[in-house]
Enzyme design. Structure first.
Site: not given
Ligand code: ARG
Length: 474
Positions: A162, A283, A289, A296
């Site tokens: 979980h 970024s 970043k 992804e």
């Protein structure tokens, strides 16, 4: 539309007017199925050799056709071949060119076959090769995963359920779970080979042929184990396509699961793994970043694989027997799924090679959430003969107390522990009572060991090893 030597459609005797421009535009598939040229020529050579052996065509014609096909093979391979949308697909493009090279005798090539059996013969051979290629790429991923696991056999981290800290595991143990998944993926692809190994060639349009062909000969020549059984089923069947698309989807799903976890662990909140600059992007506005874009990308591409699988299932739903143009889209879906997966496996391999664990952070996180509670309960059961449920309750009470006092399990004092362990509310059996003193003594030793760190080392291949030597390390 397909034309003969005189630039006429092959079916121009029956259909005298040209197809509408719009139909000519959508009816062709050459841009996609030209990838089958090698398999198509291979299949045609086996077919004409069989026709000659069965005395259906002469030695001279067979040789002429094979000469022409080999020439076409070279032309396509060296990009000297002009594909023409007017001729619909790879089969008609090759046949048309054969007429140009060897003349009218090219007309014998299509004896006792149809594009319906021709295309799935090509396609099955192609998928068999693709399967091997995919499995080689999965092998590379497995190797890189094991390499990373080997470096992290003793890297302690919390295992999650979980997404809550659950129990101590090693990062190596976690990574080896994916080795199991990728190994199953390989098996899944290999299991598909049995159906792929049935040779469709010779069933012609749907009902077989009146010629005395030898399907065992072409099976052997083309590397199939046996001919298919039922001609109507053969031209209608795309189960082998579904099997492939499903296997791709499952493998892709596995990649997406680890990608997702690595994304989470790479986040600033977790900071459990580091990705080298090779596999992150920046970024356009936030100078600080470093984003895990590649992971992804992998997660996202799984949607593409599922889409292809569902497209094929939907195309087949309710489709009557036997061949329909609907089936033509099968190749685009398979090629796309194949290319996407190969790409993803290569990228994932690169990510693994550029990924390292943040051991300090992993251990820190493992020290929160009382993740040794189950071990403590197990200890009480094993060493002091109480039932697991009783030990579970006592440990839960210890955890509650630790939480109330804002302490970790290992920070509780002997007196605090005694209070709960000796408590009558959760009753111990008589025999356990006798053991309470030594139990408390060893419990203290145990808890103090925990204070120095966690002690789980997980050996490769999913075996959990309790290695006391590691106490000293932390
Ligand atoms: N390009 C076609 C396909 O992939 C080949 C089979 C054509 N058969 C036909 N009866 N039109 O489906």
């Amino acid at each position: 539309m397909a034309k003969n030597k005189n630039n006429q459609a092959i079916w121009n005797t029956r259909i005298q007017n040209e197809a509408s421009n719009l139909f000519q535009k959508v009816g062709n598939s050459i841009d996609i199925d030209k990838r089958l040229y090698k398999e198509d020529i291979q299949g045609s050579i086996a077919h004409v050799e069989m026709l000659f052996r069965q005395k259906i065509i002469s030695f001279k014609i067979k040789n002429k056709i094979i000469y022409g096909l080999n020439k076409i093979y070279k032309e396509i391979t060296y990009k000297k071949f002009e594909f023409n949308k007017k001729y619909e697909d790879i089969h008609m493009n090759i046949e048309k060119r054969l007429f140009q090279i060897i003349g009218d005798e090219a007309g014998y090539i299509h004896t006792a076959r149809s594009r319906n059996d021709q295309v799935i013969t090509d396609f099955k051979i192609w998928i068999k090769t693709a399967t091997k290629d995919i499995n080689n790429n999965i092998d590379k991923v497995i190797k890189s995963t094991i390499k990373l696991a080997e470096k992290n056999i003793e890297t302690i981290m919390p295992g999650f359920t979980h997404l809550k800290n659950a129990q101590a595991i090693s990062f190596g143990h976690y990574l080896m779970a994916y080795v199991e998944m990728f190994t199953r993926d390989k098996k899944r692809f290999l299991n598909n080979l049995d159906n792929l190994d049935e040779n469709p060639l010779g069933v012609a349009a749907l009902s077989g042929t009146s010629f005395n062909i030898d399907r065992n000969f072409t099976s052997k020549k083309l590397g199939f184990k046996r001919p298919t059984n039922n001609s109507i089923d053969t031209v209608s069947d795309r189960d082998f396509v579904l099997d492939f698309l499903y296997a791709v989807s499952v493998c892709s799903m596995h990649i997406s699961r680890i990608a997702e976890e690595l994304i989470i662990w790479n986040s600033d909140g977790f900071n459990l793994i580091n990705l080298s600059d090779k596999v992150v992007t920046g970024s356009s506005i936030m100078p600080q970043k470093k984003n895990p874009d590649l992971l992804e990308y992998l997660r996202g591409k799984t949607g593409v694989s599922y889409g292809n699988f569902f497209s094929m299932l939907t195309i087949l739903k309710g489709l009557p027997l036997s061949y329909f143009k609907d089936l033509q889209d099968d190749k685009e879906l398979v090629f796309n799924s194949n290319d996407t997966l190969i790409n993803c496996l290569k990228i994932f391999d690169e990510v693994l090679k550029n990924c390292s664990s943040n051991k300090k952070k992993m251990l820190e996180l493992a020290n929160t959430g009382h993740i040794t509670a189950t071990d403590l309960a197990d200890y009480l059961v094993r060493e002091h003969s109480i039932s697991f449920r009783k030990a579970y309750q006592k440990t839960a009470a210890i955890v509650n107390m630790a939480e109330k006092r804002k302490k970790n399990l290992n920070e509780l004092t002997l007196n605090e522990l005694k209070k709960i362990i000796l408590q009558k509310k959760i009753k111990l059996t008589n025999s356990s009572n006798v053991l309470i003193k030594p139990m408390v003594a060893s419990l203290i030793a145990y808890i103090f060991s925990l204070a120095r760190g966690l002690h789980f080392a997980i050996i490769l291949k999913n075996k959990r090893k309790f290695d006391r030597k590691n106490f000293e390390k932390f």
